[in-house]
Design an enzyme around this catalytic site. Structure first.
Site, PDB file in Angstrom:
ATOM      1  N   SER A 299     -67.375  15.001  -4.032  1.00 29.90           N
ATOM      2  CA  SER A 299     -66.179  15.810  -3.795  1.00 29.90           C
ATOM      3  C   SER A 299     -65.430  15.299  -2.577  1.00 29.90           C
ATOM      4  O   SER A 299     -65.980  14.589  -1.737  1.00 29.90           O
ATOM      5  CB  SER A 299     -66.567  17.272  -3.594  1.00 29.90           C
ATOM      6  N   GLY A 336     -63.691  15.225  -7.408  1.00 32.59           N
ATOM      7  CA  GLY A 336     -63.457  14.404  -6.226  1.00 32.59           C
ATOM      8  C   GLY A 336     -62.050  14.460  -5.685  1.00 32.59           C
ATOM      9  O   GLY A 336     -61.800  14.067  -4.543  1.00 32.59           O
ATOM     10  N   GLU A 385     -62.411  16.130 -13.785  1.00 35.14           N
ATOM     11  CA  GLU A 385     -62.959  17.476 -13.607  1.00 35.14           C
ATOM     12  C   GLU A 385     -62.526  18.005 -12.240  1.00 35.14           C
ATOM     13  O   GLU A 385     -63.342  18.269 -11.361  1.00 35.14           O
ATOM     14  CB  GLU A 385     -64.475  17.444 -13.739  1.00 35.14           C
ATOM     15  N   SER A 386     -61.238  18.149 -12.085  1.00 33.37           N
ATOM     16  CA  SER A 386     -60.673  18.516 -10.776  1.00 33.37           C
ATOM     17  C   SER A 386     -60.615  20.037 -10.632  1.00 33.37           C
ATOM     18  O   SER A 386     -59.635  20.671 -11.022  1.00 33.37           O
ATOM     19  CB  SER A 386     -59.272  17.909 -10.630  1.00 33.37           C
ATOM     20  N   ARG A 388     -61.614  21.936  -7.514  1.00 32.28           N
ATOM     21  CA  ARG A 388     -61.168  22.330  -6.185  1.00 32.28           C
ATOM     22  C   ARG A 388     -59.649  22.203  -6.063  1.00 32.28           C
ATOM     23  O   ARG A 388     -58.968  23.074  -5.525  1.00 32.28           O
ATOM     24  CB  ARG A 388     -61.860  21.441  -5.145  1.00 32.28           C
ATOM     25  N   CYS A 539     -75.198  42.097  10.566  1.00 32.35           N
ATOM     26  CA  CYS A 539     -76.129  42.113  11.698  1.00 32.35           C
ATOM     27  C   CYS A 539     -76.831  40.760  11.776  1.00 32.35           C
ATOM     28  O   CYS A 539     -78.055  40.657  11.644  1.00 32.35           O
ATOM     29  CB  CYS A 539     -77.142  43.238  11.530  1.00 32.35           C
ATOM     30  N   TYR A 581     -65.192  27.945  -5.250  1.00 32.36           N
ATOM     31  CA  TYR A 581     -66.595  28.081  -4.829  1.00 32.36           C
ATOM     32  C   TYR A 581     -66.909  29.340  -4.021  1.00 32.36           C
ATOM     33  O   TYR A 581     -68.018  29.871  -4.136  1.00 32.36           O
ATOM     34  CB  TYR A 581     -67.064  26.847  -4.032  1.00 32.36           C
TER      35      TYR A 581
END
Length: 714
Positions: A299, A336, A385-386, A388, A539, A581
């Site tokens: 990526s 990528g 396969e883009s 992002r 916490c 993601y």
């Protein structure tokens, strides 16, 4: 300045309580909205420059004349009247229903399907231009890897928006494959369904059934052993498969996101394994089934030179498979395509890339064309396969700062009792104080800081030994703060407490130190006067954001303002480019669930937008169920406890407590305004008006979210 030893003079008497009164204890005044900056008053343009909005945000985000972040849903083609003011969207979503809002609780994810559509079209048009300008003899058709964001509406939108140019889906697990099969029933019949990931008999059977359903399905071999399963299951089902294989390239990029590439990568076949696959397919007379070559070099590929190197290597393998007799048709370059998270356009950063969409597409097409022409091989269909690059921009996480740490000293409190404080000092600490006073009189600022620090350390030791009280320790803290301000030491970094969970909503920051653009979404016509880090509700000491784009360890922020009711006026921050993601990876740390979500489309209405769907975030009951608790039984247990131990003489109060408990199970885990808490009226006989609104948020089809009928007590 005299040496430090020259300043140690025990003969200097302790000053009066007002010895420091004449010091200039103020820092240079922070810039105000009317303060000149390079000859001009602070403006939204200054904020855009400060937060690099034009770098990472173009062409989808800008700062408008009101000082608010604005969304440009059609990118560069957006007209001025089509811009959407993000603050107005947040107010529409979060305002009470009684005042025309949707009553959603923050944090809030705002999705813009128009931006998603524009990203998809931009990717497609970039490849189409590269194909046409270079005389490439085939075409591009991409797939969206659903692992980036499996949200129903995101995936359905991509299939709908991409149907005109055969855009498909990629799945890496059985649930993702089921999802993709269902969605692609409404897509283009030519759209590819790429099946990646580790596979068993059930996975491969499902993929073959998808092919029987006339979905353009390709089973990509990640491991050599998967071929035997494909051959056996295809024979049993009588369905001839289309097979791809994933190659382990030698090309590898050295950045953080390149760890899965190269010969040691997690997935893919070596050259020896590829040859064995070819030989076995020949034996079964299935070599024509091998039609796709897939690879992935990581990526966030930083440069087109690295991209071209990897694509060229893959094109060589593709050409060799053609020579060996395989029925090759498609080269899948994997993911990528990077995102410029910080706007630096740099190839030396894990959060930036040194190319545009067009430069990326042109590099891919040229690399494949040159190799294929040299080998005399027909140009293959190009698939990518883009994920992002497609979904990152369309989603914005908005959250609120609810308080901030205060570092302001209080000189009046310091003056009162200063003489008493001096009298309590041990001999060495008293010498430090006297030297501090002498240095102050001489105007030696650096020496003042040295002695102030020594004095503080000695007083801490006295306190630990029990010879100094907490009042005196607080006094020395105040004194050192005054000294710091007097000599012009910058204000310390403030901590802004934000109503969000880093682990749930920004897990990549915690897990891999991924940086995202974060900035206030309003008040950008004002000068930010402090710097701060963000601390979440969990916490956990890791629940903070203390690294920001541009290599900054703090963020310019505005001071929180009171609203006259003892609380801060709303101060909204946005995290951008997080559409990929973050939602898929988020967990339930501290049992904080996901945010509320709204989908917003551009509209010709008065505010240029329409909320097409609104979904409240998971309730306390919802997240408890995730960890296998049973909220219904928990509530009954608590209800019985109230009836057993609460004041028997006040039935009305008991009912109010029970109602409050029921409301807590139904509400989101995040902080809410005090007036929404039903438990605050528990002791008032139930006659107060501080009950939260239990009405559900209506979705776009008019259906209401289910409520627990047994929790409705009054």
């Amino acid at each position: 300045m005299p040496a430090l030893s020259c300043c140690v003079d025990a003969a200097v008497p302790p000053p009066s309580p007002y010895a420091f009164a004449g010091w200039d204890t103020t820092l240079p005044a922070p810039l105000s909205p009317t303060t000149a900056v390079n000859g001009a008053a602070w403006s939204p343009d200054h904020s855009a420059l400060l937060y690099r909005v034009d770098g990472w945000g173009a062409p989808y985000f800008t700062v408008n004349s009101n000082g608010n972040v604005a969304v440009r849903p059609y990118g560069a083609d957006t007209l001025a009247h089509e811009e959407i003011d993000l603050l107005k969207v947040v107010k529409k979503a979060s305002d009470p229903k009684t005042s025309g809002g949707l009553g959603l609780q923050l944090p809030l994810v705002v999705r813009f399907p128009d931006v998603l559509k524009n990203r998809l079209e931009s990717l497609q048009s970039s490849f189409e231009f590269a194909v046409q300008s270079q005389g490439y003899q085939s075409h591009y058709q991409g797939v969206y890897p659903v692992k980036c964001n499996q949200d129903k509406f995101v995936v359905e939108d991509i299939v709908k928006f991409g149907s005109g140019f055969r855009f498909g889906l990629e799945a890496g697990s059985k649930p993702e494959l089921l999802l993709a099969m269902s969605c692609l029933c409404n897509g283009s019949p030519d759209a590819l369904l790429i099946c990646n990931g580790f596979k068993d008999v059930e996975y491969i059977s499902l993929a073959l059934v998808a092919r029987k359903l006339q979905l353009n399905t390709v089973i990509v071999l990640e491991q050599e052993e998967e071929l035997d399963i494909v051959i056996n299951v295809s024979e049993k089902l009588g369905i001839r498969p289309v097979i791809g294989l994933r190659a382990k390239l030698r090309t590898k990029h050295s950045g953080h996101f390149g760890s899965t590439s190269g010969e040691k990568g997690k997935f893919g076949l070596t050259t020896m394994q590829i040859l064995r696959v070819v030989k076995k397919l020949q034996q079964y007379e299935m070599l024509d089934c091998l039609q796709l070559l897939h690879f992935h070099i990581g990526s966030q590929i930083p440069s087109t030179s690295l991209l071209a190197d990897g694509v060229s290597e893959a094109a060589q393998i593709y050409s060799e498979l053609v020579r060996l007799g395989a029925g090759m048709r498609v080269i899948d370059i994997g993911g990528g395509l990077g995102i410029d998270y910080d706007g630096s356009k740099s190839q030396d950063s894990d959060v930036s890339v040194a190319y545009t969409l067009q430069e990326y597409a042109s590099a891919v097409v040229e690399s494949i064309r040159l190799v294929c022409d040299r080998k005399g091989v027909s140009h293959p269909i190009i698939c990518s396969e883009s994920g992002r690059a497609i979904v990152s921009h369309h989603s914005i996480l908005v959250f609120q700062a609810v308080s901030a740490s205060s570092h302001d000293s209080s000189p009046p409190a310091l003056s009162v009792g200063l003489q008493y404080f001096v009298e309590q000092l041990a001999d060495e600490a008293l010498i430090d104080y006297q030297n501090l006073s002498a240095a102050a009189i001489r105007g030696e600022h650096e020496t003042c800081l040295l002695y102030a620090d020594k004095l503080k350390q000695r007083c801490v030791e006295q306190f630990k030994e029990g010879s100094l009280g907490i009042e005196q320790l607080a006094a020395v803290d105040d004194l050192c703060e005054v000294v710091s301000k007097a000599v012009g030491v910058p204000d310390p970094i403030h901590t802004y407490h934000v109503n969000v969970s880093v682990f749930t909503s920004i897990p990549d920051f915690w897990g891999i130190q991924q940086l995202f653009p974060i900035l206030p979404i309003h008040r950008l016509d004002e000068t930010p006067s402090v710097r701060g880090i963000l601390s979440d509700l969990t916490c956990d000491s890791d629940g903070k954001i203390d690294k920001f784009i541009g290599g900054e360890s703090s963020l310019p922020l505005h001071k929180l303002e009171g609203n006259g009711g003892g609380e801060c006026a709303p101060y909204y921050l946005g995290m951008f480019l997080g559409g990929a993601y973050e939602e898929a990876l988020g967990g339930v740390h501290n049992l904080f669930g996901g945010p509320s979500v709204v989908r917003v489309s551009q509209s010709d209405g008065p505010h240029s937008f329409a909320v097409t769907r609104a979904m409240p975030g998971p309730s306390c009951g919802d997240v408890l169920r995730v960890m296998h608790h049973e909220p219904e039984l928990m509530f009954q247990t608590l209800k019985h406890r109230v009836e057993e131990y609460a004041d028997d003489g006040d039935v009305k109060s008991n009912v109010s407590i029970i109602n409050g408990l029921a409301s807590c199970f139904n509400n989101m885990p995040y902080l809410a305004a005090a007036e929404t808490c039903r438990l605050t009226t528990a002791g008032s006989g139930g006659g107060g008006g501080n009950y939260c609104d239990d009405d559900s948020i209506a979705s776009s089809d008019g259906a209401e979210d289910e409520q627990w009928s047994y929790l409705q007590w009054i």
